[in-house]
Write a protein that holds these residues in place. Structure first.
Motif, PDB file in Angstrom:
ATOM      1  N   ASP A  23       0.831  -1.216   0.000  1.00 27.96           N
ATOM      2  CA  ASP A  23       0.000   0.000   0.000  1.00 27.96           C
ATOM      3  C   ASP A  23       0.858   1.255   0.000  1.00 27.96           C
ATOM      4  O   ASP A  23       0.604   2.196  -0.757  1.00 27.96           O
ATOM      5  CB  ASP A  23      -0.930   0.013   1.222  1.00 27.96           C
ATOM      6  CG  ASP A  23      -2.075  -0.955   1.044  1.00 27.96           C
ATOM      7  OD1 ASP A  23      -2.324  -1.363  -0.127  1.00 27.96           O
ATOM      8  OD2 ASP A  23      -2.710  -1.327   2.051  1.00 27.96           O
ATOM      9  N   ASP A  24       1.884   1.256   0.848  1.00 26.71           N
ATOM     10  CA  ASP A  24       2.806   2.411   0.893  1.00 26.71           C
ATOM     11  C   ASP A  24       3.383   2.680  -0.481  1.00 26.71           C
ATOM     12  O   ASP A  24       3.421   3.808  -0.958  1.00 26.71           O
ATOM     13  CB  ASP A  24       4.005   2.118   1.812  1.00 26.71           C
ATOM     14  CG  ASP A  24       3.612   2.167   3.275  1.00 26.71           C
ATOM     15  OD1 ASP A  24       2.521   2.686   3.533  1.00 26.71           O
ATOM     16  OD2 ASP A  24       4.391   1.683   4.126  1.00 26.71           O
ATOM     17  N   TYR A  83       2.418   1.770  -3.378  1.00 26.12           N
ATOM     18  CA  TYR A  83       1.468   2.149  -4.421  1.00 26.12           C
ATOM     19  C   TYR A  83       0.950   3.573  -4.200  1.00 26.12           C
ATOM     20  O   TYR A  83       0.888   4.368  -5.135  1.00 26.12           O
ATOM     21  CB  TYR A  83       0.288   1.169  -4.424  1.00 26.12           C
ATOM     22  CG  TYR A  83      -0.621   1.319  -5.614  1.00 26.12           C
ATOM     23  CD1 TYR A  83      -0.296   0.707  -6.831  1.00 26.12           C
ATOM     24  CD2 TYR A  83      -1.777   2.078  -5.544  1.00 26.12           C
ATOM     25  CE1 TYR A  83      -1.112   0.846  -7.934  1.00 26.12           C
ATOM     26  CE2 TYR A  83      -2.602   2.220  -6.651  1.00 26.12           C
ATOM     27  CZ  TYR A  83      -2.265   1.599  -7.837  1.00 26.12           C
ATOM     28  OH  TYR A  83      -3.068   1.737  -8.940  1.00 26.12           O
ATOM     29  N   ASN A  84       0.613   3.873  -2.957  1.00 24.20           N
ATOM     30  CA  ASN A  84      -0.033   5.160  -2.694  1.00 24.20           C
ATOM     31  C   ASN A  84       0.951   6.287  -2.440  1.00 24.20           C
ATOM     32  O   ASN A  84       0.612   7.449  -2.581  1.00 24.20           O
ATOM     33  CB  ASN A  84      -0.952   5.035  -1.471  1.00 24.20           C
ATOM     34  CG  ASN A  84      -2.072   4.059  -1.734  1.00 24.20           C
ATOM     35  OD1 ASN A  84      -2.574   3.963  -2.864  1.00 24.20           O
ATOM     36  ND2 ASN A  84      -2.435   3.291  -0.715  1.00 24.20           N
TER      37      ASN A  84
END
Lengths: 281, 349
Positions: free
Chosen positions: B219-220, B222-223
């Motif tokens: 998530d880190d 990607y975001n």
């Protein structure tokens, strides 16, 4: 339509076999010819008119085994050849492993040096080798032949095995290492089984060269104690009986048969071995 | 199970630098994926953990013990290779048993362990076959079975799925993750496939040019990409990156204007936005361009827009259709916009 196609297909197949059969016959002609000489009586060998359908006779066959120590020659050949191939494998496999797997200074030079020993004309080293063996008291023995054949063949046996080893993916060894195997285990359990066809090929080629070896055998073997088939064959051409062509033909055939059988058995690997890794198998 | 620490790891071959200054701590039972394009140093890093490659500088530490001088065969790691590396002369049973034999596991226990590993990888019916008689997927499972059979401290997997077709790859991915969770073994996995990285990893390490670009959860990464390389590498299609100028909180480039950005920034920057954070149309559009391509996939439509000299990818509604070369506007989600320094490519926050 379909049957016509089938017919023309079978015709082309017949033609193909006819051509190949003809070629095979042409190649086998010398063999058939000396078989025909070997199994005819001595009186039918040198005649004014050629005899195409000679009388069948085992005279020469009995003669070579009764009047000559043929079994001894055969035994010498087999011992010297098998012994030399074993010596070659024991030395060549570790050498090839080192040449194909480790990186160190001068590795390629060493590899080339090993191969270059094959490039020398044998006659150049014949006399030094004769003195070496004489001083070591090894003249006229099968052991000496073993050593000589092994020395002659070692370079290309090493080279062939090396080329097979080079084709083994490095991953296999890495996998074995992480699985906990040491270098010798890897060689014994992973590499050797994987290159078995290469080892067989190299051995057979070494055998063929050894069977045909003449110069050094003649130099070292001075009595029938160490005569091999190739030298025995040469000895048939002289002597008080004059030229015994039918016996010569049979001995030549005997020397030829084992090689022939082995070559037919491994022909698939042989062409690969002869290109010495230049072509991927 | 083991904790792995790479401290100041470098690998050089003469003047060529393969890996530079890699520092990372991998927790016990963690699943870490090294992701990057080919030649980025990820496999070399893994081989240094395995002991197949020696670091030129730095230390490989496992459970507090420096491993640099310890042979591959004495490190308690199991590795799965890209080409499977099954021993061709042995049956699958023998292949799986090989590490047990090498580590002198008592003979009586070997059979049960082999069968258990074969069961976990659904290979029970193939144990007496040679590797050459198996399909790609079965070979891959056999390689996996050989790795899990002796329950090592660490699993290392070097692009294990890259020789499989897409469908099989997905099935194997699930299986690998399942087995890792079941056995709770610290795992380092190398891939150039971002989907594999996103789906498998607890943490992803993105590498490029021998150096780590970013370490973080999927998530880190990607975001919150750390630089333009990460932004442009992750996502399918990846983040759109547009070079322009920012002044007083307004970003401008040809055909694009975004307001309400941090006022402290000025000069040349790169604006990044993901294709799925775009909406076609909108009242105050940020981007104006012409339709270059429309690719319906069934569940959504990929829309390519030409803005200035650049192509922008947008994930549009599945019903979206447009004629080529028609004028079109797009609005971004302002909260999802990333800004990067135009020169260094580093993220501006």
């Amino acid at each position: 339509m379909a049957s016509q196609r089938r017919k023309s297909r079978s015709e082309s197949l017949t033609l193909r076999y006819a051509i190949l059969g003809g070629w095979a016959l042409f190649c086998l002609m010398p063999v058939l010819w000396f078989l025909s000489i070997g199994f005819r009586p001595r009186t039918e060998i040198i005649t004014a008119q050629p005899i195409y359908w000679p009388t069948f006779s085992l005279d020469a066959f009995w003669m070579i085994f009764e009047d000559w120590p043929m079994w001894k020659y055969l035994r010498n050949s087999v011992l010297a050849i098998i012994g030399s191939v074993l010596i070659d494998l024991v030395l060549a496999i570790p050498a090839a492993y080192s040449l194909s797997r480790y990186t160190y200074r001068g590795r390629d030079d060493i590899g080339f040096y090993i191969l270059s020993t094959r490039m020398m004309a044998p006659a150049i080293v014949a006399i030094p080798i004769f003195f070496l063996f004489r001083n070591a008291g090894l003249l006229d023995s099968v052991w000496a032949l073993m050593l000589i054949y092994a020395a002659i063949n070692l370079s290309f046996v090493t080279w062939i095995i090396r080329s097979y080893m080079m084709d083994i993916p490095k991953e296999l060894e890495d996998a074995a290492k992480t699985d906990g195997a040491g270098d010798l285990r890897i060689l014994w359990e992973i590499i050797i089984p994987a290159i078995l066809p290469g080892i067989i090929t190299a051995s057979v080629i070494a055998m063929i060269f050894a069977i045909n070896e003449f110069l050094f055998t003649l130099l070292i073997a001075s009595t029938p104690n160490a005569y091999t088939m190739s030298v025995a064959l040469a000895n048939f051409t002289g002597g008080s009986d004059g030229l015994i062509y039918n016996a010569i033909a049979l001995v030549a055939f005997l020397a030829f048969v084992p090689v022939f059988i082995v070559v037919v058995a491994i022909q698939k690997h042989l062409s690969r071995g002869l290109t010495m890794g230049a072509v991927k198998g | 199970m083991a904790r792995i620490e790479l401290s100041g790891i470098q690998k050089r071959w003469g003047k060529v630098v393969g890996v530079r200054d890699v520092d990372i701590e991998i927790a016990d039972e963690e699943f870490v994926v090294f992701l990057g394009p080919s030649g980025c140093g990820k496999t070399t890093t893994m081989r240094m953990i395995a002991g197949l490659e020696e670091p030129t500088e730095g230390e490989v530490i496992m459970d507090g013990e420096v491993m640099n001088d310890i042979d591959a065969r004495d490190r308690d790691v199991a590795m799965v290779f890209q080409g499977y590396a099954l021993y061709p002369n042995m049956t699958i049973y023998e292949n799986i048993r090989f590490p047990l034999r090498m580590r002198e596991v008592p003979k009586g226990e070997q059979d049960a362990l082999v069968r258990r590993a074969a069961e976990m990888t659904e290979l029970t019916d193939y144990l007496d076959r040679k590797p050459s008689a198996l399909s790609g997927g079965q070979r891959q499972r056999a390689a996996l079975a050989r790795a899990i059979v002796r329950q090592p401290q660490v699993f290392l997997m070097d692009e294990p799925l890259s020789n499989l077709d897409a469908k099989l790859r997905q099935a194997m991915r699930v299986q690998i993750k399942h087995i890792q969770r079941q056995l709770k073994v610290t795992t380092v996995y190398v891939t150039h496939d971002q989907i594999e990285a996103m789906t498998l990893a607890d943490r992803i390490v993105i590498m490029e040019g021998g150096a780590i670009q970013q370490i973080g959860t999927p998530d880190d990464i990607y975001n919150d990409p750390a630089n333009t390389f990460v932004a442009g590498f992750i996502g399918s299609p990846p983040m759109n990156l547009v070079e322009g100028a920012i002044d007083a909180g307004t970003f401008t480039a040809q055909g694009i204007e975004v307001t309400g950005l941090p006022a402290a920034l000025s000069g040349n920057v790169v604006l990044g936005f993901r294709p799925e954070d775009c909406t076609v149309g909108g009242n105050t559009p940020h981007l104006k361009g012409s339709v270059f391509g429309v690719e319906p996939t069934g569940d959504l439509t990929y829309l390519t827009i030409k803005v200035g000299g650049q192509q922008i990818e947008v994930k549009a509604d599945r019903a979206f259709r447009a004629e080529l070369d028609t004028e079109i506007t797009v609005t971004f989600d302002p909260a999802r916009i990333c800004l990067f320094d135009a020169k260094s490519g580093e993220r501006l926050r």
